[in-house]
Design a protein around this motif. Structure first.
Motif, PDB file in Angstrom:
ATOM      1  N   ALA A 267       0.829  -1.208   0.000  1.00  0.00           N
ATOM      2  CA  ALA A 267       0.000   0.000   0.000  1.00  0.00           C
ATOM      3  C   ALA A 267       0.863   1.257   0.000  1.00  0.00           C
ATOM      4  CB  ALA A 267      -0.916   0.003   1.217  1.00  0.00           C
TER       5      ALA A 267
ATOM      6  N   HIS B 295       2.863   0.899   3.613  1.00  0.00           N
ATOM      7  CA  HIS B 295       2.941  -0.343   4.374  1.00  0.00           C
ATOM      8  C   HIS B 295       2.780  -1.571   3.489  1.00  0.00           C
ATOM      9  CE1 HIS B 295      -1.371   0.776   4.442  1.00  0.00           C
ATOM     10  NE2 HIS B 295      -1.594  -0.513   4.354  1.00  0.00           N
TER      11      HIS B 295
ATOM     12  N   GLU C 235      -2.086   2.321   9.917  1.00  0.00           N
ATOM     13  CA  GLU C 235      -1.795   1.881   8.548  1.00  0.00           C
ATOM     14  C   GLU C 235      -2.028   3.004   7.549  1.00  0.00           C
ATOM     15  OE1 GLU C 235      -3.943  -0.823   6.186  1.00  0.00           O
ATOM     16  OE2 GLU C 235      -5.905  -0.271   6.970  1.00  0.00           O
TER      17      GLU C 235
HETATM   18 ZN    ZN Z   1      -3.549  -1.493   3.928  1.00  0.00          ZN
END
Ligand code: ZN
Length: 409
Positions: free
Chosen positions: A318, A344, A339
């Protein structure tokens, strides 16, 4: 609490209308702590005003979960009882909108034997997975947050006004302010993310290469026809657009399972099963995590990676620019926020919906096309301030995607 009723209603409305996007005649299943019962009432009312047919509530209670793990034996806790299965079957039939309000004390399970936690989780997830697979892509859902006192104290240990500070952080990141129209702001925000997704999808990258001074040196193969997605999803059962995470800043895809090499260095602690893993890195060979190092939580990290066959492989990569509003606040001890702070990756289950017609694929078919499968899906942050990411085309050409932790394009 100094948050006005008006602001709370605005937030509840946003969760129900923009997040879950509850439609006339739909049932809703709300999961929320008993401590947040007043906010639960606001959400229930907002659902009915949006036309919900029936709103059901699954109440959670941190202290109960902790006491269960302290006193009940592992086998008892691992058993999914017939009435629980009946409830899951009903969910497969009704396909309710699901609204999850997280407010957990990040330390609720501190001191509980990590082996017991992971075994119970593993057994329960195994039984529940077929039901989860059956509703995947066919219902609307949203996860949003409400600050509990214990969570706020964890984030701001020295502050007298910890709850207010956590409120401020949450409402800033979900774009709910006194004077704004959050619905309009969310529209602009989701448009921006979707434009970046369209750009990435047009590039035809076959892999991504990551590097940072901190030791991250990593390359991962992408699945040729897998799409980058972000901001929202469409319920394939009724075509309704919804936003599964509030806040959300990420663009994500599922990489080719078992096709990556190198080391990823985490830049933030990871809160897993209520416990912390800190200052860690994971090294991959032939697509699998072969070693990991953590200053704190080494045992927990190893257990996570060995949870099942797919737990050592990536299910998600991501992209999140470091200007994300979440990043200014430091650690939330909650993945929903953490997140969205920076770039990540996730170990474990991938997202079959990133493939064309992916929701109609069985888990096995998706796995054949390179989507990882596992009982876990755990995100860890690698978005260093100097992170560079190149997209690599099949002819070897490298295109800058991120420089210094943010979009290069
Ligand atoms: Zn994610």
């Amino acid at each position: 609490m100094s948050i006005s009723e008006k602001l709370l209603h605005k937030y509840a409305e946003l969760i129900v209308r923009t997040g879950a996007n509850v439609q006339k005649g739909q049932t809703v299943l709300l999961t929320i702590s008993v401590e947040q019962n007043e906010f639960a009432a606001m959400i229930i009312e907002a659902c009915y005003k949006a036309g919900a047919r029936k709103v059901n509530v699954d109440w959670t209670f941190d202290a109960h979960a902790r006491l269960n793990y302290l006193y009940a034996d592992q086998e008892t806790l691992s058993t999914v009882l017939p009435w629980e299965k009946a409830k899951l079957e009903q969910m497969v039939e009704d396909l309710p909108c699901r609204i999850f309000i997280v407010s957990d004390d990040p330390d609720a399970l501190n001191g509980i034997d990590p082996g017991k936690l992971s075994e119970v989780g593993k057994c329960r997830r195994k039984v529940m997975k077929p039901y989860r697979d059956a509703i995947n892509g066919k219902h609307q859902w949203v996860i949003a947050a409400y600050p509990s006192v214990k969570w706020a104290r964890k984030c701001f240990p020295d502050a007298e006004d910890a709850v207010d500070r956590l409120w401020n952080a949450i409402l800033t990141t979900v774009r709910v302010q006194d004077e704004n129209d959050p619905v309009e702001d969310w529209k602009a925000h989701t448009d921006f993310i979707q434009k970046k997704a369209a750009w990435l999808n047009a590039q035809g990258f076959s892999s991504l290469r990551y590097s940072s001074e901190n030791g991250t040196d990593f390359q991962v193969e992408l699945i040729p026809d897998a799409k980058w997605e972000g901001a929202g999803s469409v319920n394939m059962n009724n075509g309704v657009f919804y936003i599964p995470n509030m806040p959300t800043e990420e663009l994500f895809t599922s990489p080719a399972a078992g096709k990556c090499e190198g080391t990823l260095v985490a830049v933030r602690p990871l809160s897993y099963n209520g416990q912390l893993i800190e200052n860690f890195s994971i090294t991959f060979e032939n697509g699998r995590a072969v070693s990991c190092r953590a200053e704190k939580g080494q045992e927990l990290l190893e257990q996570m990676i060995h949870m099942d066959e797919g737990a050592a492989m990536l299910g998600e990569v991501a992209l999140v620019p470091r200007e994300s509003p979440v990043n200014q606040f430091g650690l939330f001890y909650e993945t929903l926020f953490d997140e969205n702070a920076c770039c990540h990756c996730a170990l474990g289950m991938g997202f079959r919906e990133v493939l064309p017609g992916g929701n109609e694929l069985s888990v096995e078919e998706a796995r054949e096309k390179g989507i990882n499968d596992s009982m876990i899906h755990v995100d860890f942050m690698i978005g260093a301030d100097d992170l560079a990411i190149d997209g690599i085309r099949p002819n070897g050409e490298a295109v800058p995607v991120f420089r210094n932790g943010t979009w290069a394009v």
